[in-house]
Design an enzyme around this catalytic site. Structure first.
Site, short mmCIF file in Angstrom:
data_model
loop_
_atom_site.label_atom_id
_atom_site.label_comp_id
_atom_site.label_asym_id
_atom_site.label_seq_id
_atom_site.Cartn_x
_atom_site.Cartn_y
_atom_site.Cartn_z
N ASP A 145 0.86 -1.19 0.00
CA ASP A 145 0.00 0.00 0.00
C ASP A 145 0.89 1.23 0.00
O ASP A 145 2.10 1.14 0.21
CB ASP A 145 -0.84 0.02 1.28
N ASP A 147 1.80 4.38 2.17
CA ASP A 147 1.66 4.70 3.59
C ASP A 147 0.63 5.84 3.73
O ASP A 147 0.13 6.35 2.73
CB ASP A 147 3.04 5.09 4.15
#
Ligand SMILES: [Zn+2]
Length: 226
Positions: A145, A147
């Site tokens: 992902d 952050d």
């Protein structure tokens, strides 16, 4: 995670090459979820982990300027590129945070300003312990992902994260299969100096190291102090 016990066990078994597969958050727009990074630098933001084997009787200061084995990192990079269908980033700084909570936005933005590239919770202390045990150690970092710094219109769903995780695990397995066939049989012939990492790092004169410490650390430093 008992990093010290794990690295000690690997050393006891005669293991020489240690590859860590690490899920990370991306701190860069160009490192997208599902991309792979073979980092070349580490920044330590952990605070309550035991990060050395040596607890007394002997003082050891290992060089850690280059925290990853260059030989193993090159093999990982080459193998990752051979997959052909995954974007791979050569080099980058992995900031290892304490966790278990994720970063605040302020922290995430500071790491970006400091030119860190990816963030995770697992590379330390194992990288330091591997160096102290003279093992070759490198990381395949899989971005799951962006952050929390990243403002996206796309809502992060559990399905998305799980999907990225499974794709990363699959890619990591494919790399491990390739790299296992490339590992050199003989570390002596390699460019890295991991197997001699403790040479000239033991500050205590052998005569002054207590017998108890000699026995306790024999697996690691025995050949340097006998
Ligand atoms: Zn090495």
């Amino acid at each position: 995670m008992p990093s010290r016990a794990n690295i000690w066990a690997l050393k006891s078994l005669g293991v020489e090459w240690v590859i860590s597969v690490s899920a990370v958050g991306s701190l860069r727009e160009n490192i997208a979820p599902r991309d792979l990074v073979i980092p070349d630098q580490l920044f330590d933001r952990t605070k309550s982990r035991v990060n050395s084997f040596y607890e007394g009787g002997v003082v050891v200061h290992c060089s850690f300027a280059e925290p990853f084995c260059p030989t193993l990192s090159s093999l990982l990079l080459e193998s990752a590129r051979e997959l052909g269908d995954v974007k791979v980033h050569q080099g980058g700084t992995y900031v290892c945070m304490e966790g278990p909570l994720f970063s605040t936005k302020a922290e995430s933005n500071v790491y970006r300003k400091l030119e860190m590239d990816i963030i995770g919770m697992t590379a330390l202390p194992e990288a330091k312990l591997a160096r102290e045990a003279e093992l070759c150690y490198a990381i395949i970092a899989c971005a799951t992902d962006y952050d929390c710094w990243y403002e996206s219109e796309e809502t992060v769903s559990v399905d998305m994260v799980i999907g990225n995780l499974s794709a990363n695990i699959e890619n990591a397995k494919r790399i491990l299969q390739k790299v296992a066939q490339k590992l050199p049989a003989d570390r002596h012939a390699q460019e890295c100096t991991c197997e001699h990492a403790l040479a000239s790092t033991i500050m205590t004169a052998p005569a002054l190291i207590p017998a108890e410490a000699k026995e306790k650390y024999n697996l690691l430093i025995g050949r340097y102090i006998s």
